[in-house]
Design an enzyme around this catalytic site. Structure first.
Site, PDB file in Angstrom:
ATOM      1  N   ASN A 106     -30.662  55.754 -65.235  1.00  8.36           N
ATOM      2  CA  ASN A 106     -30.363  54.504 -65.948  1.00  8.36           C
ATOM      3  C   ASN A 106     -29.925  54.838 -67.382  1.00  8.36           C
ATOM      4  OD1 ASN A 106     -30.726  52.199 -67.639  1.00  8.36           O
ATOM      5  ND2 ASN A 106     -31.992  51.248 -66.063  1.00  8.36           N
ATOM      6  N   ASP A 130     -41.083  53.722 -65.671  1.00 10.45           N
ATOM      7  CA  ASP A 130     -40.926  52.635 -64.708  1.00 10.45           C
ATOM      8  C   ASP A 130     -41.261  51.344 -65.437  1.00 10.45           C
ATOM      9  OD1 ASP A 130     -40.194  52.283 -61.815  1.00 10.45           O
ATOM     10  OD2 ASP A 130     -41.936  50.963 -61.960  1.00 10.45           O
ATOM     11  N   PHE A 185     -30.211  45.287 -72.222  1.00  6.05           N
ATOM     12  CA  PHE A 185     -29.719  45.276 -70.839  1.00  6.05           C
ATOM     13  C   PHE A 185     -30.654  44.403 -70.011  1.00  6.05           C
ATOM     14  CE2 PHE A 185     -32.768  48.139 -68.594  1.00  6.05           C
ATOM     15  CZ  PHE A 185     -33.450  48.647 -69.694  1.00  6.05           C
ATOM     16  N   GLY A 186     -30.409  44.351 -68.713  1.00  8.29           N
ATOM     17  CA  GLY A 186     -31.310  43.656 -67.797  1.00  8.29           C
ATOM     18  C   GLY A 186     -31.559  42.203 -68.189  1.00  8.29           C
ATOM     19  N   TYR A 187     -32.821  41.864 -68.354  1.00  8.54           N
ATOM     20  CA  TYR A 187     -33.216  40.474 -68.612  1.00  8.54           C
ATOM     21  C   TYR A 187     -33.173  40.113 -70.104  1.00  8.54           C
ATOM     22  CZ  TYR A 187     -34.793  40.853 -63.778  1.00  8.54           C
ATOM     23  OH  TYR A 187     -34.835  41.047 -62.418  1.00  8.54           O
ATOM     24  N   ASP A 188     -32.749  41.028 -70.963  1.00  9.22           N
ATOM     25  CA  ASP A 188     -32.822  40.812 -72.417  1.00  9.22           C
ATOM     26  C   ASP A 188     -32.153  39.524 -72.915  1.00  9.22           C
ATOM     27  OD1 ASP A 188     -34.381  43.010 -72.784  1.00  9.22           O
ATOM     28  OD2 ASP A 188     -32.794  44.311 -73.553  1.00  9.22           O
ATOM     29  N   LYS A 224     -35.407  46.022 -81.428  1.00 10.31           N
ATOM     30  CA  LYS A 224     -35.952  45.952 -80.067  1.00 10.31           C
ATOM     31  C   LYS A 224     -37.017  47.035 -79.875  1.00 10.31           C
ATOM     32  CE  LYS A 224     -35.060  46.472 -75.131  1.00 10.31           C
ATOM     33  NZ  LYS A 224     -34.154  46.542 -73.984  1.00 10.31           N
ATOM     34  N   ARG A 276     -40.991  49.537 -73.950  1.00 12.87           N
ATOM     35  CA  ARG A 276     -40.564  50.944 -73.876  1.00 12.87           C
ATOM     36  C   ARG A 276     -40.897  51.666 -75.184  1.00 12.87           C
ATOM     37  NH1 ARG A 276     -36.313  49.816 -71.853  1.00 12.87           N
ATOM     38  NH2 ARG A 276     -37.076  50.217 -69.746  1.00 12.87           N
TER      39      ARG A 276
HETATM   40  P1  IMP Z   1     -36.874  50.606 -62.681  1.00 12.34           P
HETATM   41  O1  IMP Z   1     -35.652  51.427 -62.839  1.00 12.34           O
HETATM   42  O2  IMP Z   1     -37.399  50.490 -61.304  1.00 12.34           O
HETATM   43  O3  IMP Z   1     -37.929  50.986 -63.698  1.00 12.34           O
HETATM   44  O4  IMP Z   1     -36.454  49.082 -63.014  1.00 12.34           O
HETATM   45  C1  IMP Z   1     -36.182  48.684 -64.291  1.00 12.34           C
HETATM   46  C2  IMP Z   1     -35.622  47.265 -64.255  1.00 12.34           C
HETATM   47  O5  IMP Z   1     -36.492  46.410 -65.019  1.00 12.34           O
HETATM   48  C3  IMP Z   1     -34.274  47.190 -64.940  1.00 12.34           C
HETATM   49  O6  IMP Z   1     -33.229  47.369 -64.010  1.00 12.34           O
HETATM   50  C4  IMP Z   1     -34.284  45.794 -65.541  1.00 12.34           C
HETATM   51  O7  IMP Z   1     -33.954  44.834 -64.567  1.00 12.34           O
HETATM   52  C5  IMP Z   1     -35.756  45.616 -65.915  1.00 12.34           C
HETATM   53  N1  IMP Z   1     -36.010  46.114 -67.279  1.00 12.34           N
HETATM   54  C6  IMP Z   1     -36.753  47.202 -67.625  1.00 12.34           C
HETATM   55  N2  IMP Z   1     -36.747  47.374 -68.951  1.00 12.34           N
HETATM   56  C7  IMP Z   1     -35.984  46.399 -69.443  1.00 12.34           C
HETATM   57  C8  IMP Z   1     -35.588  46.084 -70.782  1.00 12.34           C
HETATM   58  O8  IMP Z   1     -35.907  46.760 -71.763  1.00 12.34           O
HETATM   59  N3  IMP Z   1     -34.808  44.995 -70.905  1.00 12.34           N
HETATM   60  C9  IMP Z   1     -34.426  44.225 -69.837  1.00 12.34           C
HETATM   61  N4  IMP Z   1     -34.727  44.501 -68.591  1.00 12.34           N
HETATM   62  C10 IMP Z   1     -35.518  45.589 -68.384  1.00 12.34           C
END
Ligand code: IMP
Length: 195
Positions: free
Chosen positions: A9, A71, A150-153, A174, A180
């Protein structure tokens, strides 16, 4: 110390590298790509801690290099803690956009929109295993705002930055309050205490 980072990632890589650059410049992350490894670390456990350990153990077993893994995900109160460890693949499409669309749809009309990000970081090396955790509480907003993170931010309003979504913060803002940032700083602290 060089630490292999068991993730593909790119967002996690950039964030963790920046967090450690500030908190523990002696810890340098080496990515799987830099190490020439084309692998998908296993994450089939029911907890963040279990998944972080399983990813770090797998890459340490493969390479013998001190390995760190992250994770993480989001737990939404009204959804009983979902998506949790399934945050990456919450929607069938498993894209950030579709995940956020599903989250907003499931929260339609909900009074309680509280949520928290969680992150577990595991380090596995010849010296043993360490796991640290970090969390960040907040709530989910209907309309996305901001281009950072990224993601849900874009939908996550952290309690520690009132009025702004996580995606509206600078990277360093952040990291100062994020799950994290907290988990990686705790790891650096534990390593300092051990040496
Ligand atoms: P992992 O790779 O199984 O740990 O899944 C992580 C997932 O959690 C990401 O793909 C996002 O959907 C979400 N996630 C984890 N950390 C963040 C963050 O810092 N911001 C937004 N979404 C996050």
């Amino acid at each position: 110390m060089k630490l292999l980072f068991a993730t593909n990632n790119t967002h996690k890589i950039a964030e963790a590298a920046r967090i450690l650059q500030t908190a523990a410049p002696d810890l340098v992350l080496v990515t799987l790509a830099e190490a020439g490894l084309d692998v998908d670390p296993p994450e089939n456990e029911p907890t963040f801690e279990g998944n972080a350990l399983s990813k770090a153990r797998a890459l340490f077993a493969l390479t013998g290099l001190p390995t760190v893994a992250d994770d993480s995900g989001i737990e939404v109160t009204t959804l009983g803690g979902r998506p949790g460890v399934h945050s990456k693949r919450f929607s069938p499409e498993a894209t950030d956009e579709a995940n956020n669309r599903l989250l907003v749809a499931l929260l339609d009309g909900a009074d309680d929109r509280s949520a928290r990000y969680r992150c577990a970081v595991a380090l596995v090396s010849a010296d043993g295993e360490l796991v640290t955790d970090g969390s960040c509480t907040g709530s989910i907003t209907d309309s996305p705002r901001g281009a950072g993170g990224f993601g849900y931010d874009p939908h996550f309003l952290p309690d520690d930055a009132p009025g702004r979504t996580m995606a509206e913060l600078t990277a360093d803002e952040k990291h100062a309050i994020s799950h994290r940032g907290r988990a990686f700083r705790a790891l650096a602290e534990r390593l300092r205490a051990r040496s």
